[in-house]
Design a protein around this motif. Structure first.
Motif, PDB file in Angstrom:
ATOM      1  N   ILE A 115       0.836  -1.204   0.000  1.00 41.19           N
ATOM      2  CA  ILE A 115       0.000   0.000   0.000  1.00 41.19           C
ATOM      3  C   ILE A 115       0.873   1.257   0.000  1.00 41.19           C
ATOM      4  CG2 ILE A 115      -1.794   1.249   1.213  1.00 41.19           C
ATOM      5  CD1 ILE A 115      -2.714  -1.418   0.067  1.00 41.19           C
ATOM      6  N   VAL A 116       1.848   1.291   0.903  1.00 43.09           N
ATOM      7  CA  VAL A 116       2.738   2.454   0.991  1.00 43.09           C
ATOM      8  C   VAL A 116       3.587   2.579  -0.274  1.00 43.09           C
ATOM      9  CG1 VAL A 116       4.662   3.473   2.258  1.00 43.09           C
ATOM     10  CG2 VAL A 116       2.795   2.365   3.502  1.00 43.09           C
ATOM     11  N   GLY A 117       4.037   1.423  -0.800  1.00 43.77           N
ATOM     12  CA  GLY A 117       4.863   1.439  -2.004  1.00 43.77           C
ATOM     13  C   GLY A 117       4.164   2.060  -3.189  1.00 43.77           C
ATOM     14  N   ALA A 118       2.833   1.863  -3.260  1.00 37.32           N
ATOM     15  CA  ALA A 118       2.077   2.466  -4.349  1.00 37.32           C
ATOM     16  C   ALA A 118       2.155   3.984  -4.315  1.00 37.32           C
ATOM     17  CB  ALA A 118       0.622   2.017  -4.266  1.00 37.32           C
ATOM     18  N   ILE A 119       2.294   4.541  -3.130  1.00 35.46           N
ATOM     19  CA  ILE A 119       2.430   6.000  -2.986  1.00 35.46           C
ATOM     20  C   ILE A 119       3.872   6.432  -3.212  1.00 35.46           C
ATOM     21  CG2 ILE A 119       2.142   7.927  -1.381  1.00 35.46           C
ATOM     22  CD1 ILE A 119      -0.039   6.249   0.008  1.00 35.46           C
ATOM     23  N   VAL A 120       4.815   5.634  -2.695  1.00 32.45           N
ATOM     24  CA  VAL A 120       6.239   5.973  -2.810  1.00 32.45           C
ATOM     25  C   VAL A 120       6.687   6.026  -4.261  1.00 32.45           C
ATOM     26  CG1 VAL A 120       8.582   5.173  -2.291  1.00 32.45           C
ATOM     27  CG2 VAL A 120       6.810   5.080  -0.524  1.00 32.45           C
ATOM     28  N   ILE A 121       6.227   5.062  -5.066  1.00 31.00           N
ATOM     29  CA  ILE A 121       6.697   5.024  -6.453  1.00 31.00           C
ATOM     30  C   ILE A 121       6.192   6.209  -7.253  1.00 31.00           C
ATOM     31  CG2 ILE A 121       7.007   2.527  -6.530  1.00 31.00           C
ATOM     32  CD1 ILE A 121       4.320   2.274  -7.848  1.00 31.00           C
ATOM     33  N   GLN A 122       5.057   6.796  -6.857  1.00 29.72           N
ATOM     34  CA  GLN A 122       4.580   7.979  -7.558  1.00 29.72           C
ATOM     35  C   GLN A 122       5.535   9.152  -7.355  1.00 29.72           C
ATOM     36  OE1 GLN A 122       2.022   8.235  -9.624  1.00 29.72           O
ATOM     37  NE2 GLN A 122       1.234   6.161  -9.323  1.00 29.72           N
ATOM     38  N   ARG A 123       6.244   9.138  -6.236  1.00 28.72           N
ATOM     39  CA  ARG A 123       7.140  10.242  -5.913  1.00 28.72           C
ATOM     40  C   ARG A 123       8.585   9.966  -6.343  1.00 28.72           C
ATOM     41  NH1 ARG A 123       7.315  14.741  -2.777  1.00 28.72           N
ATOM     42  NH2 ARG A 123       9.295  15.271  -1.777  1.00 28.72           N
ATOM     43  N   PHE A 124       9.054   8.743  -6.106  1.00 29.83           N
ATOM     44  CA  PHE A 124      10.465   8.443  -6.331  1.00 29.83           C
ATOM     45  C   PHE A 124      10.733   7.551  -7.542  1.00 29.83           C
ATOM     46  CE2 PHE A 124      10.080   9.268  -1.745  1.00 29.83           C
ATOM     47  CZ  PHE A 124      11.006  10.285  -1.609  1.00 29.83           C
ATOM     48  N   GLY A 125       9.697   6.996  -8.147  1.00 30.56           N
ATOM     49  CA  GLY A 125       9.894   6.175  -9.328  1.00 30.56           C
ATOM     50  C   GLY A 125      10.025   4.697  -9.002  1.00 30.56           C
ATOM     51  N   ALA A 174       7.500  -2.858 -10.094  1.00 27.75           N
ATOM     52  CA  ALA A 174       7.656  -3.546 -11.383  1.00 27.75           C
ATOM     53  C   ALA A 174       6.563  -3.133 -12.350  1.00 27.75           C
ATOM     54  CB  ALA A 174       7.647  -5.059 -11.162  1.00 27.75           C
ATOM     55  N   ASN A 175       5.324  -3.081 -11.881  1.00 33.69           N
ATOM     56  CA  ASN A 175       4.225  -2.680 -12.760  1.00 33.69           C
ATOM     57  C   ASN A 175       4.339  -1.243 -13.203  1.00 33.69           C
ATOM     58  OD1 ASN A 175       1.639  -4.591 -13.188  1.00 33.69           O
ATOM     59  ND2 ASN A 175       2.767  -5.217 -11.367  1.00 33.69           N
ATOM     60  N   MET A 176       4.837  -0.375 -12.323  1.00 28.94           N
ATOM     61  CA  MET A 176       5.012   1.030 -12.685  1.00 28.94           C
ATOM     62  C   MET A 176       6.028   1.162 -13.814  1.00 28.94           C
ATOM     63  SD  MET A 176       3.970   4.038 -11.896  1.00 28.94           S
ATOM     64  CE  MET A 176       4.382   5.779 -11.884  1.00 28.94           C
ATOM     65  N   VAL A 177       7.111   0.398 -13.734  1.00 31.05           N
ATOM     66  CA  VAL A 177       8.147   0.454 -14.770  1.00 31.05           C
ATOM     67  C   VAL A 177       7.627  -0.131 -16.082  1.00 31.05           C
ATOM     68  CG1 VAL A 177      10.422  -0.381 -15.444  1.00 31.05           C
ATOM     69  CG2 VAL A 177      10.037   0.404 -13.100  1.00 31.05           C
ATOM     70  N   ILE A 178       7.013  -1.307 -16.005  1.00 29.58           N
ATOM     71  CA  ILE A 178       6.565  -1.995 -17.210  1.00 29.58           C
ATOM     72  C   ILE A 178       5.481  -1.203 -17.942  1.00 29.58           C
ATOM     73  CG2 ILE A 178       5.382  -4.054 -18.045  1.00 29.58           C
ATOM     74  CD1 ILE A 178       8.375  -4.370 -17.390  1.00 29.58           C
ATOM     75  N   ALA A 179       4.619  -0.514 -17.191  1.00 27.31           N
ATOM     76  CA  ALA A 179       3.561   0.287 -17.814  1.00 27.31           C
ATOM     77  C   ALA A 179       4.138   1.356 -18.724  1.00 27.31           C
ATOM     78  CB  ALA A 179       2.682   0.925 -16.743  1.00 27.31           C
TER      79      ALA A 179
END
Length: 525
Positions: A115-125, A174-179
């Motif tokens: 859950i937290v990672g979904a927010i973190v990746i929006q900020r830090f990639g 991984a999904n953020m990168v692949i998208a």
């Protein structure tokens, strides 16, 4: 805005003529290797526990049809005489309940970090998040033996919670990168290759753990040292070869830039803020959460607790448990590739819609394992028949990677990382509960106790599959592009005004340029 420099025909021809591995596939393989190591660090404990903990004392005579005779009474083990394999004495007298808590503890923080990672990746990639998660998991895997020596089961639980914290970041990242890298017509096979790290991680973890326990004089601590070091290697590879999006890669070719610009649609490099209200009120999202929860319930029991069943009930040695639990995942991987190629072919040739493809895949990957795991429980002490049913059960789960796991990308390419964190995080509640209940309901490690657990797998899978078939979807949702007041459907594409097409192109990852871009600034500004 940095000036875009045209790419000359000479440069474009050089790209076409040289041997070149597309960077999107290097990215996919890098993430797959990271998932492999993450899964290995997660599941190595399942085999290690068979040597760390004393077996249930069965001096109390149970019904003859509820226990199995020693597997080795009638012959040698699969690789070696078991009398030579049990030199390392189990040090800990932990009850089945305690072992259930230990196996469950990984998911306590795995849930939170999804859950937290979904927010973190929006900020830090995605790259930064994935690398940090891998490093955290590797460090605490290396520290596991010291934690156990320091505080027994409490120390092990402490280490496992931090491993779960690190690994929970993997799938959203991984999904953020692949998208940002994979067009829709390649998602099934890309998802299969990327998530192949999961079955290969189990194969790697189970088999290597069994071999280490068989031959290492130092015993079970070596298992954690080995996989912790492998995790550190994966961390370094992520840092070198993984990039958040094509515009940040120094290795991408001009040909691949143009290909991705023409084929990546519905994806922003900098999407608007997450439309949480739309996501949380979306029927396809909740259908995906429910089927993911059902699959997690089944897979956690099959992957995490199956070594306990094979060791405690069927009486396999640690090494044979490692081999026999890992072999079905080879079959699963082969089936995954076949199913993924078939899915992409049917989608590309428009013979079947994405929604129908995903529903077929989800039915096979959920209902199939549920049926065959129940059949395996009724195989009783027939170990050959049990392994046949287990192999079919795990093989059919191969459809998960070209259906459930890529359905996040189908629904929202722009918020794939966020949605994956939500879906994977909520479904992790099943991972928290299932090992605990296995420990509670199987105190004597008998066939009838485990049969109840296997029936729960079948029922949960059946109910979650029916819900997805009713409410699930493979279409991009309206809220994927909050800036648009209405969604442009494929069927209505011909009715859209030219200026609307232009506007959509401006909003995507690749603006429609008059000239191609250089590698220094390949994608937008």
């Amino acid at each position: 805005m940095e000036e875009r420099v045209p790419v000359s025909n000479k440069t474009r021809n050089e790209d076409n003529n040289r041997l070149y591995i597309p960077q999107r596939w290097i990215t996919i393989v890098t993430i797959s290797f990271a998932i492999l190591n993450g899964v290995s660090m997660r599941y190595c404990l399942a085999i290690a526990l068979t040597k760390m903990v004393k077996q249930v004392d069965k001096k109390v005579k149970l019904a003859d049809d509820d226990t199995c005779p020693d597997y080795y009474d009638n012959g040698p083990t699969f690789m070696k005489n078991p009398n030579e394999t049990d030199q390392v004495v189990a040090l800990f007298d932990w009850s089945e309940y305690t072992q259930g808590i230990i196996l469950s503890s990984f998911y306590w923080t795995y849930f939170v970090s999804n859950i937290v990672g979904a927010i973190v990746i929006q900020r830090f990639g995605g790259k930064f998040t994935l690398a940090c998660g891998m490093l955290t998991a590797a460090v605490f895997t290396l520290l596991t033996p010291a934690s156990v020596e320091w505080a027994g089961p409490i120390g092990l639980i402490f280490a496992r919670t931090f491993i779960g914290l690190g690994e929970g970041l993997a799938f959203p990242a991984a999904n953020m990168v692949i998208a940002q890298w994979v067009p829709s017509n390649e998602r099934s096979i890309a998802g299969a290759v990327m998530y192949a790290g999961s079955p290969f991680g189990i194969i790697f973890s189970m088999s290597i753990s069994g071999i280490i326990l068989q031959y290492s004089d130092s015993g079970w601590p070596v298992v954690f040292y080995f996989f912790g070091c492998a995790g550190m290697v994966s961390f370094l590879i992520i840092c070198i070869f993984c990039y958040d999006k094509p515009s940040t890669s120094p290795f991408i070719s001009h040909v691949e830039i143009e290909y991705l610009r023409d084929n990546l649609k519905n994806t922003h490099t900098n999407p608007p803020p997450t439309p949480w209200k739309n996501i949380l009120t979306s029927s396809p999202v909740w259908a995906l959460i429910i089927i993911m929860t059902g699959i997690t319930w089944a897979f956690t029991i099959i992957s995490t607790d199956m070594p306990k069943y094979m060791s405690g009930v069927l009486k396999f040695s640690s090494e044979d448990t490692g081999y026999f639990t890992s072999i079905p995942y080879v079959s699963m991987w082969i089936f995954t590739l076949i199913a993924s190629f078939a899915s992409d072919f049917l989608i590309t040739t428009e013979k079947m819609s994405i929604t129908h493809i995903r529903m077929i895949g989800i039915t096979l990957s959920a209902m199939g394992p549920g049926i065959f795991i129940v059949l395996a429980s009724y195989a009783g002490c027939n170990r050959l028949l049990f392994n046949i049913f287990l192999t079919i059960c795990i093989t059919l789960r191969g459809c998960t990677y070209c259906s459930i796991m890529v359905n996040v990308l189908d629904l929202t390419p722009n918020y794939a990382g966020t949605l994956m964190g939500l879906v994977n995080g909520v479904s992790t509640l099943a991972g928290i509960l299932s090992p605990y209940l296995v420990g509670v309901f199987t105190p004597n490690q008998t066939l009838s106790e485990w049969r109840l657990i296997f029936w729960s797998v079948a029922i949960v899978c059946a109910v979650s599959t029916v819900i997805f078939l009713i409410f699930g979807s493979g279409d991009v949702q309206d809220w994927n592009d909050p800036s648009s007041s209405t969604k442009v459907n494929d069927n209505d594409e011909k009715n859209v005004r030219p200026e609307a097409h232009h506007q959509r192109g401006q909003e995507g990852v690749f603006k429609k340029p008059e000239v191609a871009y250089t590698v220094e600034n390949p994608i937008g500004s």
